[in-house]
Design an enzyme around this catalytic site. Structure first.
Site, mmCIF file in Angstrom:
data_model
loop_
_atom_site.group_PDB
_atom_site.id
_atom_site.type_symbol
_atom_site.label_atom_id
_atom_site.label_comp_id
_atom_site.label_asym_id
_atom_site.label_seq_id
_atom_site.Cartn_x
_atom_site.Cartn_y
_atom_site.Cartn_z
ATOM 1 N N GLU A 70 43.833 -26.469 -2.186
ATOM 2 C CA GLU A 70 42.915 -25.368 -2.448
ATOM 3 C C GLU A 70 42.557 -24.731 -1.117
ATOM 4 O OE1 GLU A 70 38.662 -26.651 -3.358
ATOM 5 O OE2 GLU A 70 39.756 -28.415 -4.007
ATOM 6 N N HIS A 97 37.136 -27.462 -9.410
ATOM 7 C CA HIS A 97 36.143 -27.139 -8.379
ATOM 8 C C HIS A 97 35.065 -26.247 -8.984
ATOM 9 C CE1 HIS A 97 35.621 -26.791 -3.728
ATOM 10 N NE2 HIS A 97 34.462 -26.887 -4.362
ATOM 11 N N ARG A 133 35.296 -32.793 -1.013
ATOM 12 C CA ARG A 133 36.451 -31.993 -0.615
ATOM 13 C C ARG A 133 37.709 -32.837 -0.748
ATOM 14 N NH1 ARG A 133 33.612 -28.411 -1.277
ATOM 15 N NH2 ARG A 133 33.099 -26.616 0.047
#
Length: 340
Positions: free
Chosen positions: A286, A310, A257
């Site tokens: 994001e 991603h 992340r």
């Protein structure tokens, strides 16, 4: 009347075909942006079901007067993306995709049996990013496209490769395990760190060596791979201090992340040569931090950074299985509850 189903982004065809047997399917067509909140609200007024991906916000406005929603297919509740209180009082059925249980003799999905496809795909993408950095594939590709000319084995794009190098897995969950089984075949020493050490049998199975001190792993590794789960307690776990611990020839890979990393510290480390480069699959900008995900401009200007959007689970097998499970949940609800 057949139910109307709104799908919030393009998905593999098998899930669409299944839902089309039982309802009229509308797919948000764009791949260069997320569906907006206004577009979701509009869809809720003309659709009976929403098919949501993991980054789709579910807000109270979807349940306001005029909404026709009776069900929402999703992967599970996320308090950062979903208004759980509004969902609870809405009366709309939340149709959670049912994930298969792992086989008792293979809880990590080591063998290919259809279980663990998303961790497998993400682990393989992590290795792809590492290899791209190791052999400077992206830079070489851009050079060939721009110039046409090439000099065989040019010094311009020498890479450090993987043979005899050390990779440090910062965290050792499902994705790390799938990456480790590939990395150990590439003439690399594979270090790992996590709160609880594996058993000797597990370390042998995955071919990894324990580092009790995360700083030791960072300092020793030629490739540092971020693989821990994000929580509020480990936000910006990796920052200026950690980048300065890395070798100046080392690369930083993040498929976990973006919020685990102090992004400005990473940009500074890449600019000033503190580290050699990076492979980035995730970013701070994001969901749920922002609605419309984007790659910061600083990264897009750097030749020593490999970027992916991603996309770790984006294989036909992995994404196909994931979306089919959500489609099945919607179809089961239609069969049980829809009144023609």
């Amino acid at each position: 009347m057949r139910p109307r189903i709104f799908v919030t982004q393009p998905i593999p065809q098998p899930a669409l075909d299944l839902m089309a047997e039982y309802g009229d399917v509308e797919v948000f067509p764009w791949t260069n942006r997320d569906v907006s909140l206004d577009e979701l609200e509009s869809a809720s007024k003309r659709s009976h079901y929403l098919f949501c991906m993991h980054e789709t916000p579910i807000r109270a406005t979807l349940f306001e007067p005029g909404s026709q929603l009776v069900g929402i297919g999703y992967s599970g509740p996320d308090p950062e993306l979903h208004d759980l209180d509004a969902i609870a009082v809405s009366g709309v059925r939340m149709l959670r995709a049912v994930r298969p249980s792992p086989p008792e003799d293979d809880p990590d999905g080591y063998s290919f049996d259809g279980y663990g496809l998303n961790p497998r795909a993400t682990g393989q993408l992590m290795v792809a990013l590492l290899l791209d950095c190791a052999y400077r594939v992206n830079e070489s590709d851009m050079f060939c496209r721009a110039n046409g000319f090439f000099q065989e084995m040019t010094m311009q794009f020498m890479g450090q490769g993987t043979t005899g190098k050390t990779v440090g897995l910062y965290g050792f969950g499902k994705v790390a395990k799938q990456a480790a089984r590939l990395l150990t075949t590439m003439d690399m020493e594979v270090l790992y760190t996590k709160r609880t050490r594996l058993t000797p049998e597990e370390e042998e199975k995955w071919g990894v060596t324990w580092c009790a001190d995360p700083d030791d792993l960072v300092a020793r590794s030629d490739y540092v791979c971020m693989l821990v789960n994000y929580t509020a307690d480990n936000a910006e776990l990796f920052g200026e201090r950690e980048f300065k611990l890395m070798k100046p020839t080392a690369y930083f890979i993040n498929v976990a992340r973006g919020r685990l990393v102090d992004e400005q510290a990473l940009i500074d480390a890449l600019r000033d040569g503190t580290i050699a480069g990076a492979g980035l699959e995730v970013f701070r900008t994001e969901p749920p931090v922002v609605h419309d995900a984007y790659v910061p401009a600083e990264f897009r200007k750097m030749d020593n950074v490999v970027l992916t959007p991603h996309n770790g689970g984006a294989t036909y097998a992995s994404r196909g299985a994931q979306t089919l499970r959500t489609a099945e949940a919607i179809v089961e609800d239609i069969k049980a509850n829809w009144q023609n």
